[in-house]
Design a protein around this motif. Sequence first.
Motif, mmCIF file in Angstrom:
data_model
loop_
_atom_site.group_PDB
_atom_site.id
_atom_site.type_symbol
_atom_site.label_atom_id
_atom_site.label_comp_id
_atom_site.label_asym_id
_atom_site.label_seq_id
_atom_site.Cartn_x
_atom_site.Cartn_y
_atom_site.Cartn_z
ATOM 1 N N THR A 25 39.952 48.227 42.182
ATOM 2 C CA THR A 25 40.278 47.358 41.055
ATOM 3 C C THR A 25 41.761 47.014 40.932
ATOM 4 O O THR A 25 42.126 46.198 40.102
ATOM 5 C CB THR A 25 39.836 48.016 39.743
ATOM 6 N N ALA A 26 42.631 47.625 41.741
ATOM 7 C CA ALA A 26 44.071 47.437 41.560
ATOM 8 C C ALA A 26 44.570 46.074 42.034
ATOM 9 O O ALA A 26 45.569 45.577 41.539
ATOM 10 C CB ALA A 26 44.846 48.541 42.273
ATOM 11 N N ILE A 27 43.885 45.466 43.007
ATOM 12 C CA ILE A 27 44.317 44.151 43.485
ATOM 13 C C ILE A 27 43.146 43.192 43.456
ATOM 14 O O ILE A 27 41.989 43.593 43.451
ATOM 15 C CB ILE A 27 44.926 44.218 44.903
ATOM 16 N N GLN A 28 43.484 41.920 43.413
ATOM 17 C CA GLN A 28 42.453 40.893 43.335
ATOM 18 C C GLN A 28 42.498 40.020 44.579
ATOM 19 O O GLN A 28 43.527 39.932 45.245
ATOM 20 C CB GLN A 28 42.687 40.015 42.109
ATOM 21 N N ARG A 29 41.408 39.367 44.832
ATOM 22 C CA ARG A 29 41.385 38.422 45.946
ATOM 23 C C ARG A 29 42.356 37.293 45.643
ATOM 24 O O ARG A 29 42.565 36.908 44.506
ATOM 25 C CB ARG A 29 39.988 37.839 46.140
ATOM 26 N N GLY A 30 42.926 36.748 46.692
ATOM 27 C CA GLY A 30 43.867 35.646 46.545
ATOM 28 C C GLY A 30 43.278 34.352 47.047
ATOM 29 O O GLY A 30 42.068 34.159 47.065
ATOM 30 N N LEU A 31 44.154 33.472 47.466
ATOM 31 C CA LEU A 31 43.730 32.195 48.020
ATOM 32 C C LEU A 31 43.902 32.234 49.528
ATOM 33 O O LEU A 31 44.834 32.850 50.049
ATOM 34 C CB LEU A 31 44.566 31.049 47.451
ATOM 35 N N TYR A 32 43.002 31.581 50.219
ATOM 36 C CA TYR A 32 43.090 31.445 51.667
ATOM 37 C C TYR A 32 42.814 29.990 51.988
ATOM 38 O O TYR A 32 41.738 29.471 51.682
ATOM 39 C CB TYR A 32 42.088 32.370 52.364
ATOM 40 N N MET A 33 43.785 29.330 52.558
ATOM 41 C CA MET A 33 43.693 27.907 52.889
ATOM 42 C C MET A 33 43.294 27.079 51.665
ATOM 43 O O MET A 33 42.451 26.184 51.741
ATOM 44 C CB MET A 33 42.726 27.699 54.058
ATOM 45 N N GLY A 34 43.892 27.403 50.532
ATOM 46 C CA GLY A 34 43.682 26.623 49.318
ATOM 47 C C GLY A 34 42.396 26.924 48.568
ATOM 48 O O GLY A 34 42.130 26.330 47.538
ATOM 49 N N GLU A 35 41.597 27.828 49.070
ATOM 50 C CA GLU A 35 40.327 28.181 48.431
ATOM 51 C C GLU A 35 40.346 29.653 48.042
ATOM 52 O O GLU A 35 41.067 30.445 48.635
ATOM 53 C CB GLU A 35 39.153 27.937 49.399
ATOM 54 N N THR A 36 39.524 30.011 47.075
ATOM 55 C CA THR A 36 39.408 31.412 46.708
ATOM 56 C C THR A 36 38.932 32.194 47.922
ATOM 57 O O THR A 36 37.994 31.795 48.600
ATOM 58 C CB THR A 36 38.416 31.596 45.543
ATOM 59 N N GLU A 37 39.624 33.269 48.184
ATOM 60 C CA GLU A 37 39.334 34.087 49.366
ATOM 61 C C GLU A 37 37.935 34.699 49.266
ATOM 62 O O GLU A 37 37.540 35.208 48.226
ATOM 63 C CB GLU A 37 40.393 35.189 49.420
ATOM 64 N N SER A 38 37.201 34.665 50.367
ATOM 65 C CA SER A 38 35.868 35.265 50.376
ATOM 66 C C SER A 38 35.989 36.782 50.336
ATOM 67 O O SER A 38 37.000 37.348 50.779
ATOM 68 C CB SER A 38 35.100 34.852 51.637
ATOM 69 N N PRO A 39 34.968 37.465 49.819
ATOM 70 C CA PRO A 39 35.007 38.931 49.805
ATOM 71 C C PRO A 39 35.183 39.515 51.206
ATOM 72 O O PRO A 39 35.891 40.503 51.380
ATOM 73 C CB PRO A 39 33.651 39.325 49.213
ATOM 74 N N GLU A 40 34.579 38.884 52.198
ATOM 75 C CA GLU A 40 34.680 39.385 53.570
ATOM 76 C C GLU A 40 36.109 39.264 54.095
ATOM 77 O O GLU A 40 36.633 40.183 54.725
ATOM 78 C CB GLU A 40 33.715 38.627 54.491
ATOM 79 N N HIS A 41 36.728 38.121 53.857
ATOM 80 C CA HIS A 41 38.104 37.914 54.322
ATOM 81 C C HIS A 41 39.041 38.868 53.603
ATOM 82 O O HIS A 41 39.933 39.460 54.216
ATOM 83 C CB HIS A 41 38.534 36.460 54.100
ATOM 84 N N PHE A 42 38.855 39.035 52.307
ATOM 85 C CA PHE A 42 39.684 39.940 51.515
ATOM 86 C C PHE A 42 39.569 41.371 52.042
ATOM 87 O O PHE A 42 40.572 42.045 52.261
ATOM 88 C CB PHE A 42 39.254 39.887 50.049
ATOM 89 N N THR A 43 38.352 41.821 52.299
ATOM 90 C CA THR A 43 38.135 43.180 52.795
ATOM 91 C C THR A 43 38.782 43.361 54.165
ATOM 92 O O THR A 43 39.419 44.382 54.430
ATOM 93 C CB THR A 43 36.632 43.493 52.859
ATOM 94 N N LYS A 44 38.657 42.363 55.021
ATOM 95 C CA LYS A 44 39.260 42.433 56.351
ATOM 96 C C LYS A 44 40.783 42.498 56.254
ATOM 97 O O LYS A 44 41.426 43.304 56.925
ATOM 98 C CB LYS A 44 38.831 41.216 57.176
ATOM 99 N N ARG A 45 41.364 41.668 55.415
ATOM 100 C CA ARG A 45 42.817 41.639 55.236
ATOM 101 C C ARG A 45 43.316 42.944 54.633
ATOM 102 O O ARG A 45 44.328 43.511 55.059
ATOM 103 C CB ARG A 45 43.188 40.450 54.341
ATOM 104 N N LYS A 46 42.592 43.453 53.649
ATOM 105 C CA LYS A 46 42.950 44.702 52.992
ATOM 106 C C LYS A 46 42.868 45.872 53.981
ATOM 107 O O LYS A 46 43.778 46.710 54.035
ATOM 108 C CB LYS A 46 42.009 44.926 51.804
ATOM 109 N N SER A 47 41.834 45.915 54.790
ATOM 110 C CA SER A 47 41.684 46.978 55.786
ATOM 111 C C SER A 47 42.805 46.935 56.815
ATOM 112 O O SER A 47 43.326 47.976 57.235
ATOM 113 C CB SER A 47 40.334 46.870 56.487
ATOM 114 N N ALA A 48 43.183 45.732 57.232
ATOM 115 C CA ALA A 48 44.272 45.590 58.201
ATOM 116 C C ALA A 48 45.579 46.110 57.609
ATOM 117 O O ALA A 48 46.340 46.806 58.290
ATOM 118 C CB ALA A 48 44.418 44.136 58.629
#
Length: 62
Positions: A25-48
């Motif tokens: 809950t500490a961080i929220q998804r952001g924008l990716y290429m002008g669109e709300t970031e998908s949960p999958e992309h967010f999880t991948k970015r966060k894991s990296a």
Amino acid sequence: NFANASRTEQKEMLENVLGVLESETAIQRGLYMGETESPEHFTKRKSAAIDILSEILQGIKA
């Protein structure tokens, strides 16, 4: 400033950042290429980010 901090302070800073990244809950998804970031992309970015910071922290602990 991380670069000017002692190894102990750097370790504490990284552990704090990892704690935030690992929180559901500490961080929220952001924008990716002008669109709300998908949960999958967010999880991948966060894991990296966790992996990179963990490697840095291991280097400081060594």
